[in-house]
Design a protein around this motif. Structure first.
Motif, PDB file in Angstrom:
ATOM      1  N   PHE A 179       8.618  17.764 -27.047  1.00 18.61           N
ATOM      2  CA  PHE A 179       9.702  17.668 -26.069  1.00 18.61           C
ATOM      3  C   PHE A 179       9.186  18.007 -24.673  1.00 18.61           C
ATOM      4  O   PHE A 179       9.475  17.301 -23.702  1.00 18.61           O
ATOM      5  CB  PHE A 179      10.856  18.601 -26.451  1.00 18.61           C
ATOM      6  N   MET A 180       8.443  19.115 -24.551  1.00 18.82           N
ATOM      7  CA  MET A 180       7.949  19.535 -23.240  1.00 18.82           C
ATOM      8  C   MET A 180       6.939  18.539 -22.677  1.00 18.82           C
ATOM      9  O   MET A 180       6.906  18.300 -21.468  1.00 18.82           O
ATOM     10  CB  MET A 180       7.313  20.930 -23.316  1.00 18.82           C
ATOM     11  N   ALA A 181       6.128  17.942 -23.538  1.00 15.04           N
ATOM     12  CA  ALA A 181       5.167  16.940 -23.069  1.00 15.04           C
ATOM     13  C   ALA A 181       5.904  15.719 -22.529  1.00 15.04           C
ATOM     14  O   ALA A 181       5.559  15.196 -21.457  1.00 15.04           O
ATOM     15  CB  ALA A 181       4.224  16.548 -24.207  1.00 15.04           C
ATOM     16  N   LEU A 182       6.920  15.255 -23.252  1.00 12.95           N
ATOM     17  CA  LEU A 182       7.700  14.107 -22.794  1.00 12.95           C
ATOM     18  C   LEU A 182       8.462  14.441 -21.516  1.00 12.95           C
ATOM     19  O   LEU A 182       8.570  13.613 -20.613  1.00 12.95           O
ATOM     20  CB  LEU A 182       8.666  13.641 -23.891  1.00 12.95           C
ATOM     21  N   ASP A 183       8.953  15.657 -21.420  1.00 16.30           N
ATOM     22  CA  ASP A 183       9.641  16.090 -20.213  1.00 16.30           C
ATOM     23  C   ASP A 183       8.674  16.128 -19.023  1.00 16.30           C
ATOM     24  O   ASP A 183       9.040  15.743 -17.909  1.00 16.30           O
ATOM     25  CB  ASP A 183      10.267  17.465 -20.424  1.00 16.30           C
ATOM     26  N   ALA A 184       7.451  16.558 -19.272  1.00 12.80           N
ATOM     27  CA  ALA A 184       6.438  16.583 -18.209  1.00 12.80           C
ATOM     28  C   ALA A 184       6.159  15.169 -17.710  1.00 12.80           C
ATOM     29  O   ALA A 184       6.007  14.932 -16.514  1.00 12.80           O
ATOM     30  CB  ALA A 184       5.150  17.224 -18.728  1.00 12.80           C
ATOM     31  N   TYR A 185       6.125  14.223 -18.642  1.00 15.66           N
ATOM     32  CA  TYR A 185       5.859  12.825 -18.264  1.00 15.66           C
ATOM     33  C   TYR A 185       6.988  12.276 -17.399  1.00 15.66           C
ATOM     34  O   TYR A 185       6.749  11.670 -16.360  1.00 15.66           O
ATOM     35  CB  TYR A 185       5.682  11.975 -19.522  1.00 15.66           C
ATOM     36  N   THR A 186       8.222  12.494 -17.825  1.00 12.96           N
ATOM     37  CA  THR A 186       9.354  11.957 -17.058  1.00 12.96           C
ATOM     38  C   THR A 186       9.531  12.701 -15.728  1.00 12.96           C
ATOM     39  O   THR A 186      10.035  12.141 -14.765  1.00 12.96           O
ATOM     40  CB  THR A 186      10.667  12.020 -17.857  1.00 12.96           C
ATOM     41  N   GLN A 227      -0.626  12.139 -17.105  1.00  8.99           N
ATOM     42  CA  GLN A 227      -0.674  11.257 -18.280  1.00  8.99           C
ATOM     43  C   GLN A 227      -1.710  11.739 -19.294  1.00  8.99           C
ATOM     44  O   GLN A 227      -1.459  11.729 -20.504  1.00  8.99           O
ATOM     45  CB  GLN A 227      -0.986   9.825 -17.851  1.00  8.99           C
ATOM     46  N   LEU A 228      -2.869  12.166 -18.798  1.00 10.24           N
ATOM     47  CA  LEU A 228      -3.921  12.662 -19.690  1.00 10.24           C
ATOM     48  C   LEU A 228      -3.453  13.909 -20.441  1.00 10.24           C
ATOM     49  O   LEU A 228      -3.586  13.993 -21.667  1.00 10.24           O
ATOM     50  CB  LEU A 228      -5.183  12.975 -18.868  1.00 10.24           C
ATOM     51  N   CYS A 229      -2.873  14.862 -19.710  1.00  5.80           N
ATOM     52  CA  CYS A 229      -2.406  16.107 -20.336  1.00  5.80           C
ATOM     53  C   CYS A 229      -1.261  15.861 -21.311  1.00  5.80           C
ATOM     54  O   CYS A 229      -1.217  16.460 -22.392  1.00  5.80           O
ATOM     55  CB  CYS A 229      -1.975  17.102 -19.264  1.00  5.80           C
ATOM     56  N   VAL A 230      -0.360  14.967 -20.925  1.00  6.48           N
ATOM     57  CA  VAL A 230       0.758  14.620 -21.819  1.00  6.48           C
ATOM     58  C   VAL A 230       0.220  13.960 -23.086  1.00  6.48           C
ATOM     59  O   VAL A 230       0.675  14.267 -24.193  1.00  6.48           O
ATOM     60  CB  VAL A 230       1.770  13.699 -21.100  1.00  6.48           C
ATOM     61  N   GLY A 231      -0.752  13.073 -22.930  1.00 11.27           N
ATOM     62  CA  GLY A 231      -1.335  12.403 -24.094  1.00 11.27           C
ATOM     63  C   GLY A 231      -1.981  13.389 -25.055  1.00 11.27           C
ATOM     64  O   GLY A 231      -1.788  13.302 -26.273  1.00 11.27           O
TER      65      GLY A 231
END
Length: 197
Positions: free
Chosen positions: A83-90, A175-179
């Motif tokens: 959830f936090m990774a997707l939130d970081a992306y958006t 994007q790299l960190c989220v991935g």
């Protein structure tokens, strides 16, 4: 007394930084992704909200006032990271170039802290063994966790500050960190859900 405090604080710090249990490291890293080094104060307060959340359930579970099956807690932890990774992306879209810490984000950090505290509790209960009073060890362990989390935040922010924009554009860094965080969280989630069957 001071020696006991130091021992449990060190155990808390080591536990959060233990690569064998990297799910908590991933959560803190995912929390930090969309922020810049200039945001470190607000981010430190955000992580403290997470700490406050896991302190509550850690205390309740250690005192055996709350009991949640680990089969439920273990998959929820990687779900919070995802959830936090997707939130970081958006949060890092061109339409939202800045990422202020909002009341909603504090609430999410607190809520997810409650979940992670249930994950920490099994480890802490095993450490406490036959301790008569758990107040000091519980406090010290949480202080150690907070120190460890702040160190992880510092590393993520420092690496980001070095790489952006010298090596990577900010968007690419996010994007790299989220991935990485999202991919590992998804893998953990699948593994833990698979353990149910």
């Amino acid at each position: 007394m001071f020696d006991d405090f130091r021992i449990y604080a060190e155990l808390g710090c080591r536990h959060i930084a233990d690569l064998a249990g990297y799910d908590h490291i991933l959560f803190v890293a995912a929390l930090a992704i969309p922020f810049r080094i200039r945001d470190w104060r607000r981010l430190a307060i955000l992580v403290t909200a997470f700490t406050f959340g896991h302190s509550i359930t850690l205390a309740l579970a250690t005192l055996q006032l709350v009991s949640v099956p680990s089969q439920l807690v273990e998959p929820l932890i990687p779900a919070t990271i995802l959830f936090m990774a997707l939130d970081a992306y958006t949060s890092a879209t061109p339409q939202r170039p800045e990422n202020p810490v909002t009341l909603q984000r504090y609430g999410v950090a607190l809520l997810f802290g409650l979940i992670h505290g249930l994950g920490f509790s099994t480890y802490l209960r095993a450490l406490l063994g036959t301790e008569e009073s758990i107040a000091l060890p519980l406090l010290a362990f949480n202080v150690g966790l907070e120190i460890g989390q702040l160190l992880i935040l510092s590393m993520v922010l420092a690496v980001g500050a070095v790489l952006v924009p010298a090596v990577l554009q900010r968007r690419r860094w996010v994007q790299l960190c989220v991935g990485v965080t999202g991919g590992l969280a998804l893998l953990l989630l699948v593994q833990r859900l698979g353990a149910w069957s």
